[in-house]
Design a protein around this motif. Structure first.
Motif, short mmCIF file in Angstrom:
data_model
loop_
_atom_site.label_atom_id
_atom_site.label_comp_id
_atom_site.label_asym_id
_atom_site.label_seq_id
_atom_site.Cartn_x
_atom_site.Cartn_y
_atom_site.Cartn_z
N PHE A 17 55.90 58.18 64.46
CA PHE A 17 55.88 56.94 65.13
C PHE A 17 56.52 56.63 64.69
CE2 PHE A 17 53.95 53.01 63.24
CZ PHE A 17 52.66 52.90 64.12
N LEU A 18 57.80 56.05 63.79
CA LEU A 18 58.88 54.86 63.85
C LEU A 18 59.47 55.43 64.89
CD1 LEU A 18 59.28 55.82 60.35
CD2 LEU A 18 58.82 53.87 60.83
N LEU A 19 59.81 56.63 64.93
CA LEU A 19 60.82 56.47 66.21
C LEU A 19 60.01 56.30 67.17
CD1 LEU A 19 62.37 60.11 65.57
CD2 LEU A 19 63.50 57.98 65.13
N ASP A 20 58.33 56.83 67.69
CA ASP A 20 58.14 56.41 68.80
C ASP A 20 58.40 55.16 69.12
OD1 ASP A 20 57.39 58.64 69.48
OD2 ASP A 20 55.39 59.31 69.07
N ARG A 21 58.30 53.67 67.92
CA ARG A 21 58.94 53.12 68.29
C ARG A 21 60.13 52.20 68.64
NH1 ARG A 21 54.12 54.55 67.84
NH2 ARG A 21 52.74 53.32 68.20
N LYS A 22 61.09 52.44 68.56
CA LYS A 22 62.43 52.54 68.03
C LYS A 22 62.62 51.20 67.02
CE LYS A 22 62.21 52.54 73.39
NZ LYS A 22 62.50 54.23 72.75
N VAL A 23 62.06 51.58 65.47
CA VAL A 23 62.32 50.82 64.71
C VAL A 23 63.48 51.61 63.77
CG1 VAL A 23 60.64 49.30 64.73
CG2 VAL A 23 60.06 51.16 63.87
N ALA A 24 63.69 52.94 63.72
CA ALA A 24 64.31 53.66 62.96
C ALA A 24 65.22 54.67 63.88
CB ALA A 24 63.26 54.20 62.22
N PHE A 25 66.26 55.08 62.25
CA PHE A 25 67.26 56.22 63.67
C PHE A 25 66.92 57.18 61.48
CE2 PHE A 25 69.36 53.31 66.18
CZ PHE A 25 69.71 54.18 67.01
N CYS A 26 67.24 58.88 62.53
CA CYS A 26 67.72 59.63 61.20
C CYS A 26 68.72 59.92 60.73
CB CYS A 26 66.15 60.83 61.58
SG CYS A 26 64.63 60.30 61.81
N LEU A 27 68.55 59.67 59.39
CA LEU A 27 70.04 60.25 58.99
C LEU A 27 69.38 62.04 58.46
CD1 LEU A 27 70.56 57.63 56.35
CD2 LEU A 27 71.39 58.14 58.59
N THR A 28 69.42 62.99 59.38
CA THR A 28 69.43 64.57 59.72
C THR A 28 70.07 65.28 58.49
OG1 THR A 28 70.52 64.52 61.74
CG2 THR A 28 68.38 63.80 61.93
N SER A 29 71.45 64.73 58.33
CA SER A 29 71.84 65.78 57.72
C SER A 29 73.19 65.24 56.63
CB SER A 29 73.53 66.51 58.79
OG SER A 29 74.25 65.39 59.57
N LEU A 30 74.36 65.98 56.17
CA LEU A 30 74.92 64.52 54.74
C LEU A 30 75.92 64.37 55.43
CD1 LEU A 30 75.45 63.76 51.91
CD2 LEU A 30 76.84 66.23 51.61
N ASN A 31 76.45 65.24 56.68
CA ASN A 31 77.54 64.07 57.23
C ASN A 31 77.28 63.24 58.35
OD1 ASN A 31 79.28 65.97 56.62
ND2 ASN A 31 79.21 67.41 58.61
N HIS A 32 75.36 63.09 58.83
CA HIS A 32 75.26 61.86 59.12
C HIS A 32 75.15 60.80 58.74
CE1 HIS A 32 72.09 60.80 62.63
NE2 HIS A 32 73.01 60.24 62.89
N ALA A 33 74.59 60.49 57.40
CA ALA A 33 74.53 59.78 55.81
C ALA A 33 75.86 59.62 55.78
CB ALA A 33 74.04 60.48 54.63
N GLN A 34 76.98 60.16 56.08
CA GLN A 34 78.11 59.53 55.29
C GLN A 34 78.91 58.81 56.33
OE1 GLN A 34 79.95 63.58 54.83
NE2 GLN A 34 79.86 63.18 52.61
N SER A 35 78.58 58.66 57.73
CA SER A 35 78.63 58.09 58.76
C SER A 35 78.00 56.18 58.75
CB SER A 35 79.21 57.93 59.87
OG SER A 35 77.51 58.95 60.70
N LEU A 36 77.08 56.33 57.98
CA LEU A 36 76.06 55.37 58.06
C LEU A 36 76.84 53.76 58.28
CD1 LEU A 36 73.22 53.70 58.36
CD2 LEU A 36 73.47 53.67 55.21
N GLY A 37 77.72 53.35 57.10
CA GLY A 37 78.27 52.58 57.42
C GLY A 37 79.62 52.41 58.36
#
Length: 252
Positions: free
Chosen positions: A188-208
């Protein structure tokens, strides 16, 4: 009778045999304290996206605190601070997230402060602020008092997903989705373009770095605008009024 927040959810119940008369579409159930602040907080958020001041993110785990969510949450918070922004982490006292974040920060040079029920809120929210609570009520009070500072938030796709589609607060979802409704909420969140997903630890580490890029490209603003009151946010009031009429109760 079933009470659901949106037409999207109502359609799922109709598809398995519920009639429209059995479904009450309430709107989103968002804490009244946050609803009262919603307009001012939203416009302040848009202003932050446009200037060059540090952003502030709020970080939440689920009550179960699964280790893969906690690992990503901590990595994302540290990456946020490393990029010059601020992180407010909400954690249940004595549980996994509390223990792990204090262990990770011990002996580091991160600006770190701890807030609990006996503390005054800090004036400066730079670096990492760890907000400790002992129950959901305390967490709700703290998150409502700090809500005006939130420019984005990181959480699993559980009940706080309402904030992204009702209050215009961009969300970064901790994957994988866990629980009966988490996968549907995530989609629901992705369909409405209000969120991104942190799918992996590397993805989380690049949030900044991702935050800086998204701000520069206007994506944070687009996410906020896409979610700003895209659904009714008076769910609690609707439910109270429904049962008051049904049972002849006073709403005073």
């Amino acid at each position: 009778m079933v009470i659901v927040p949106t037409d999207y959810v109502a359609d799922r119940f109709r598809a398995v045999g519920y009639s429209s008369e059995q479904i009450l579409i309430s709107g989103l159930c968002i804490e009244p304290a946050k609803v009262r602040q919603a307009v001012d907080a939203y416009h302040s958020r848009l202003h932050h996206y446009a200037d060059n001041t540090p952003l502030t993110g709020a970080f939440f785990s689920s009550g179960a605190e699964p280790s893969d969510h906690v690992d990503k949450l901590i990595a994302a918070a540290l990456a946020t601070v490393a990029a010059g922004h601020s992180a407010i982490i909400f954690a249940r006292r004595g549980r996994r997230l509390h223990r792990m974040i204090e262990s990770r920060l011990k002996g580091t040079d991160h600006l770190f402060r701890l807030v609990d029920a006996g503390s005054d809120l800090p004036i400066d929210l730079g670096g990492i602020t760890l907000v400790l609570h002992t129950n959901h009520r305390e967490e709700n009070i703290f998150s409502s008092r700090l809500f005006p500072y939130f420019d984005f938030f990181v959480a699993p796709s559980h009940e706080r997903s309402n904030w992204a589609v009702g209050l215009g607060l961009p969300m970064f979802v901790l994957d994988p989705p866990k629980g009966s409704f988490a996968p549907l909420n995530r989609q629901f969140l992705l369909d409405r373009k209000v969120a991104f997903c942190l799918t992996s630890l590397n993805h989380a580490q690049s949030l900044g770095s991702r935050l800086d890029t998204m701000r520069h490209r206007g994506q944070l603003r687009d996410m906020a605008e896409a979610g700003w009151r895209s659904h009714d946010i008076s769910g609690f009031e609707t439910i109270v009024n429904f049962f008051s009429r049904k049972f002849g109760l006073s709403t005073d």
